[in-house]
Design an enzyme around this catalytic site. Sequence first.
Site, mmCIF file in Angstrom:
data_model
loop_
_atom_site.group_PDB
_atom_site.id
_atom_site.type_symbol
_atom_site.label_atom_id
_atom_site.label_comp_id
_atom_site.label_asym_id
_atom_site.label_seq_id
_atom_site.Cartn_x
_atom_site.Cartn_y
_atom_site.Cartn_z
ATOM 1 C CG ASP A 14 -43.534 17.754 36.890
ATOM 2 O OD1 ASP A 14 -43.945 16.631 37.242
ATOM 3 O OD2 ASP A 14 -44.034 18.378 35.924
ATOM 4 C CE1 TYR A 46 -38.913 12.240 33.744
ATOM 5 C CE2 TYR A 46 -39.374 12.407 36.084
ATOM 6 C CZ TYR A 46 -38.532 12.632 35.015
ATOM 7 O OH TYR A 46 -37.324 13.260 35.217
ATOM 8 N N GLY A 47 -44.945 9.406 32.946
ATOM 9 C CA GLY A 47 -46.069 8.498 33.216
ATOM 10 C C GLY A 47 -45.982 7.169 32.498
ATOM 11 C CG ASN A 78 -49.050 12.304 41.886
ATOM 12 O OD1 ASN A 78 -49.458 11.608 42.798
ATOM 13 N ND2 ASN A 78 -49.285 13.602 41.808
ATOM 14 C CD GLU A 158 -47.721 18.622 28.723
ATOM 15 O OE1 GLU A 158 -46.920 18.228 27.878
ATOM 16 O OE2 GLU A 158 -47.795 18.149 29.876
ATOM 17 C CB CYS A 190 -51.768 13.499 37.424
ATOM 18 S SG CYS A 190 -50.845 14.042 35.971
ATOM 19 C CB THR A 191 -48.237 17.715 37.836
ATOM 20 O OG1 THR A 191 -48.106 16.939 36.637
ATOM 21 C CG2 THR A 191 -47.155 17.352 38.815
ATOM 22 C CG HIS A 192 -50.626 17.754 33.517
ATOM 23 N ND1 HIS A 192 -49.452 17.352 34.125
ATOM 24 C CD2 HIS A 192 -50.290 18.116 32.252
ATOM 25 C CE1 HIS A 192 -48.455 17.460 33.251
ATOM 26 N NE2 HIS A 192 -48.944 17.919 32.114
HETATM 27 N N1 DGL Z 1 -45.950 14.972 36.151
HETATM 28 C C1 DGL Z 1 -46.590 13.711 35.844
HETATM 29 C C2 DGL Z 1 -47.318 13.187 37.085
HETATM 30 O O1 DGL Z 1 -47.687 13.927 37.978
HETATM 31 C C3 DGL Z 1 -47.550 13.819 34.676
HETATM 32 C C4 DGL Z 1 -46.884 14.022 33.357
HETATM 33 C C5 DGL Z 1 -45.972 12.866 32.973
HETATM 34 O O2 DGL Z 1 -46.442 11.750 32.697
HETATM 35 O O3 DGL Z 1 -44.778 13.097 32.950
HETATM 36 O O4 DGL Z 1 -47.517 12.007 37.186
#
Ligand code: DGL
Length: 271
Positions: A14, A46-47, A78, A158, A190-192
């Site tokens: 991730d 990453y978003g 994601n 977060e 999204c993971t969060h």
């Molecule tokens: N892990 C990202 C996602 O599931 C969320 C956090 C990010 O933007 O890196 O899209």
Amino acid sequence: MVQDKKTQPIGIFDSGIGGLTVAKAIINVLPNERIVYFGDTAHLPYGDKSTAAIQAYAVKICDLLIKQQCKVILIACNSASAAAYELVKEYVGSKAKVLNVIDPTIQYIGQTYPSQTIGLIGTKQTVNSNVYKKKVDDLELDIQLKSHATPLLADMIEEGFFNDSISESVIEAYLSNDSLQGIEALILGCTHYPLIKKQIEQYYEGKVDVLDASQIVAEYVKAFLDENNLASERLLGDHKFYVSDFTRSFEESTRIFFKRQVYLEHYPLWE
Ligand code: DGL
């Protein structure tokens, strides 16, 4: 040989520690599997990154997970699933099976909501990539996808803002957007977002199904391991959690996403 494969770990990566929601769901559903987790905290989030940047990070992370002899590499993020899955799959080739967090959800939507209207929330990368839309259209099941990028939510969670009035206002501002109206179910892309699932359900007052992708993904991985004769029969060794940049605050935040604090090992992949 097949026997050896079964005891190899599942690699999960991730952009950071949010993917621990997926790791947690996997460990709950598959208690015999050993996990090697990699959070690319050096490049978080990453978003907002370009597709090319995420692809470059993903390939390097896969080198590490292959070195760790992972039988399966699950892209828990994601944004990375949207940007890099096809490339990573080709890159990894026969060295490991590569899975993402989008296809399981698409399969679930196809089975559960034919001819209905579904919503999606996620990062800008996930939503603007249009990957969900393309995959939903490919099902040819007359499912309409309405999506809306909700970039504030991951940072908000977060920072510990959930189950409070601040998060309630932000959630309401996003979900009341015109582009998300008339939906039967909402994908938490999204993971969060599993952490705000209850608040989103409260917003919809039971009128919209709220889909926690981490649960759907864990069930999918279980079925995948069974079908491919890759499921481990007992847990051998400890889970490992690596991050590309270590801070105490990342380690403390693991409590939010994993329900308990885990020990993070610094793996300086980019030094
Ligand atoms: N892990 C990202 C996602 O599931 C969320 C956090 C990010 O933007 O890196 O899209």
